[in-house]
Design an enzyme around this catalytic site. Structure first.
Site, mmCIF file in Angstrom:
data_model
loop_
_atom_site.group_PDB
_atom_site.id
_atom_site.type_symbol
_atom_site.label_atom_id
_atom_site.label_comp_id
_atom_site.label_asym_id
_atom_site.label_seq_id
_atom_site.Cartn_x
_atom_site.Cartn_y
_atom_site.Cartn_z
ATOM 1 C CG ASP A 48 45.629 49.817 32.811
ATOM 2 O OD1 ASP A 48 45.060 50.931 32.872
ATOM 3 O OD2 ASP A 48 44.939 48.808 33.609
ATOM 4 N NE ARG A 50 41.594 47.754 25.451
ATOM 5 C CZ ARG A 50 42.608 47.473 25.063
ATOM 6 N NH1 ARG A 50 43.653 47.313 25.735
ATOM 7 N NH2 ARG A 50 43.110 47.665 23.594
ATOM 8 C CG ASN A 121 53.843 45.463 29.271
ATOM 9 O OD1 ASN A 121 52.483 45.416 28.828
ATOM 10 N ND2 ASN A 121 53.777 45.144 30.413
ATOM 11 C CG HIS A 140 51.862 44.694 21.452
ATOM 12 N ND1 HIS A 140 50.840 45.106 22.258
ATOM 13 C CD2 HIS A 140 51.645 43.628 20.553
ATOM 14 C CE1 HIS A 140 49.954 44.226 21.972
ATOM 15 N NE2 HIS A 140 50.282 43.265 21.102
HETATM 16 P P1 OAD Z 1 44.900 46.584 29.485
HETATM 17 O O1 OAD Z 1 44.789 48.167 29.802
HETATM 18 O O2 OAD Z 1 43.888 46.278 28.373
HETATM 19 O O3 OAD Z 1 44.726 45.705 30.594
HETATM 20 C C1 OAD Z 1 45.569 46.000 31.679
HETATM 21 C C2 OAD Z 1 44.926 44.809 32.833
HETATM 22 O O4 OAD Z 1 45.623 44.812 34.072
HETATM 23 C C3 OAD Z 1 43.391 45.214 33.488
HETATM 24 O O5 OAD Z 1 42.736 44.008 33.497
HETATM 25 C C4 OAD Z 1 43.640 45.517 34.672
HETATM 26 O O6 OAD Z 1 42.569 45.274 35.670
HETATM 27 C C5 OAD Z 1 44.743 45.013 34.992
HETATM 28 N N1 OAD Z 1 45.861 45.848 35.944
HETATM 29 C C6 OAD Z 1 46.076 47.186 35.892
HETATM 30 N N2 OAD Z 1 46.999 47.239 37.033
HETATM 31 C C7 OAD Z 1 47.359 46.201 37.683
HETATM 32 C C8 OAD Z 1 48.033 45.912 38.920
HETATM 33 N N3 OAD Z 1 48.940 46.648 39.426
HETATM 34 N N4 OAD Z 1 47.802 44.647 39.163
HETATM 35 C C9 OAD Z 1 47.054 43.676 38.543
HETATM 36 N N5 OAD Z 1 46.281 43.765 37.623
HETATM 37 C C10 OAD Z 1 46.476 45.094 36.950
HETATM 38 O O7 OAD Z 1 46.329 46.432 28.998
HETATM 39 P P2 OAD Z 1 46.862 45.219 27.936
HETATM 40 O O8 OAD Z 1 45.960 43.854 28.229
HETATM 41 O O9 OAD Z 1 48.422 45.034 28.331
HETATM 42 O O10 OAD Z 1 48.593 48.115 22.400
HETATM 43 O O11 OAD Z 1 46.531 45.943 26.538
HETATM 44 C C11 OAD Z 1 46.899 45.005 25.345
HETATM 45 C C12 OAD Z 1 47.367 46.086 24.376
HETATM 46 O O12 OAD Z 1 46.333 46.896 24.295
HETATM 47 C C13 OAD Z 1 48.254 47.129 24.616
HETATM 48 O O13 OAD Z 1 49.711 46.428 24.235
HETATM 49 C C14 OAD Z 1 48.174 48.160 23.711
HETATM 50 C C15 OAD Z 1 46.845 48.488 24.044
HETATM 51 O O14 OAD Z 1 46.103 48.952 23.198
HETATM 52 C C16 OAD Z 1 48.854 48.959 21.809
HETATM 53 O O15 OAD Z 1 48.876 50.148 22.102
HETATM 54 C C17 OAD Z 1 48.985 48.951 20.094
#
Ligand code: OAD
Length: 340
Positions: A48, A50, A121, A140
């Site tokens: 992911d 963050r 995603n 996105h």
């Molecule tokens: P983030 O990386 O911000 O958040 C992912 C979330 O999923 C976090 O809260 C993690 O704790 C959780 N997580 C990770 N793996 C997991 C799992 N196996 N089961 C349960 N939870 C899990 O990703 P997004 O919220 O998707 O945009 O980020 C949004 C946007 O920010 C993306 O589309 C991207 C990014 O910058 C662009 O790149 C333009």
């Protein structure tokens, strides 16, 4: 698209999964709206953004970007597209298989309970799992097409595949333009498609909302859960709390992995076997794309670019001496060895 860091979380509570199961079983939830993020695809092997240490943004530290999101900012890309292409192959969905969570979405669709999915995603795994594309908005964008970021001319797929495979930046075929080619994914600084505004209304029709695998840190998707009507349950299935989920009386937070969370729900609904069958079928059906097979890992891609940046900035001893001699002969009266 922009960062949304406002968070108001009430105290943690035990997830009341049974209330959700009852709602679905008694036919009170037949229009389920889902919002997903990168956390539903980490099980497929794609980090992911963050999560501390394992997320892409922490992994990018060796590249010394002005800030991690710069790699996906349209302004930064316009002059420095190299970091994006250095990691593109490692994030390309060519060889990813859908996770149990993707299969759960397909199962909801099969049971006529899925109203709509908003996914942040760009991996397309929802469709690979069997979710009908008319039920999904890839907010996105996706990797299916590409254009010059500058003059917007389209660019052939085979050349784009080659660029992703080699990590070399593809440039506009119009030599007078010189712009870098960008896949049609939405970068920071760009607007989402007009379809987002249109589909946002679907949230008002939800009789249950599922929010899975997202930190809810990026607008405008982050605002969707707040649009759910009062009295309608919102279920968060995520490793950590996110946004204001948990603040309303009807909210249910299932903290932990998405795959475990949806299995728990499916088992409680008596759908465990259906879910497994659907998942196995989706994994078996997804063909590997040989174009992207056997590429370097994300860490290797980052390491390679980081050392090439270091090499470019490195001045050899001989070159350094030559520069010192040159500067001394020109400005010896003001620059002396050991200064500056
Ligand atoms: P983030 O990386 O911000 O958040 C992912 C979330 O999923 C976090 O809260 C993690 O704790 C959780 N997580 C990770 N793996 C997991 C799992 N196996 N089961 C349960 N939870 C899990 O990703 P997004 O919220 O998707 O945009 O980020 C949004 C946007 O920010 C993306 O589309 C991207 C990014 O910058 C662009 O790149 C333009």
């Amino acid at each position: 698209m922009s960062d949304d860091t406002s968070r108001h979380i009430k105290a943690s509570m035990e997830p009341d999964i049974q209330s959700i199961v009852d709602r679905i079983k008694t036919g009170k939830a037949t229009r389920i709206v889902v919002l997903t993020g990168a956390g539903i695809s980490t099980g497929a092997g794609i980090p992911d953004f963050r999560s501390p240490n394992t997320g892409l943004y922490d992994k990018l530290a060796p590249l010394r970007l002005p800030y991690p999101e710069a790699i996906f900012h349209v302004n930064y890309f316009s002059h420095t597209p190299e970091p994006f292409y250095a990691i593109a192959r490692a994030r390309h969905p060519g060889n990813l298989k859908p996770t149990v969570t993707h299969a759960f979405l397909a199962l909801l669709a099969k049971k006529n309970l899925l109203h709509f999915v908003f996914t942040q995603n760009i991996d397309g795994l929802e469709q690979d799992a069997g979710v009908p594309p008319d039920k999904v908005l890839w907010t996105h964008g996706n990797w299916k097409s590409q254009h010059c970021y500058k003059c917007k001319s389209s660019y052939p797929d085979d050349l784009m595949n080659k660029a992703i495979r080699t990590g070399e930046v593809p440039y506009c075929l119009d030599t007078g333009c010189g712009g870098a080619v960008k896949p049609d994914v939405v970068f920071f600084g760009q607007s989402l498609s007009a379809e987002f505004d249109e589909k946002e209304k679907e949230v008002l029709e939800a009789d249950l909302m599922l929010v899975m695998g997202t930190s809810l840190r990026v607008a405008p998707c982050s605002r969707l859960p707040r649009l759910v009507r009062r009295g309608i349950p919102r279920v968060l299935i995520n490793n950590e709390k996110a946004g204001d989920l948990g603040n309303r009386d009807d909210d249910v937070c299932i903290l932990g992995s998405c795959d475990d969370g949806v299995r728990q729900l499916a088992d409680a609904l008596g759908w465990g076997e259906d879910l497994n069958d659907l998942w196995e079928e989706a994994v078996a059906t997804k063909k590997n794309d040989q174009t992207f097979e056997g590429g370097p890992s994300l860490d290797e891609c980052i390491e390679k670019l980081a050392s090439s940046i270091k090499d470019k900035m490195k001045v050899s001893d001989g070159h350094k001496r030559m520069l010192e001699n040159h500067l001394n002969s020109k400005f010896g009266h003001i620059i002396t060895k050991g200064h500056g």
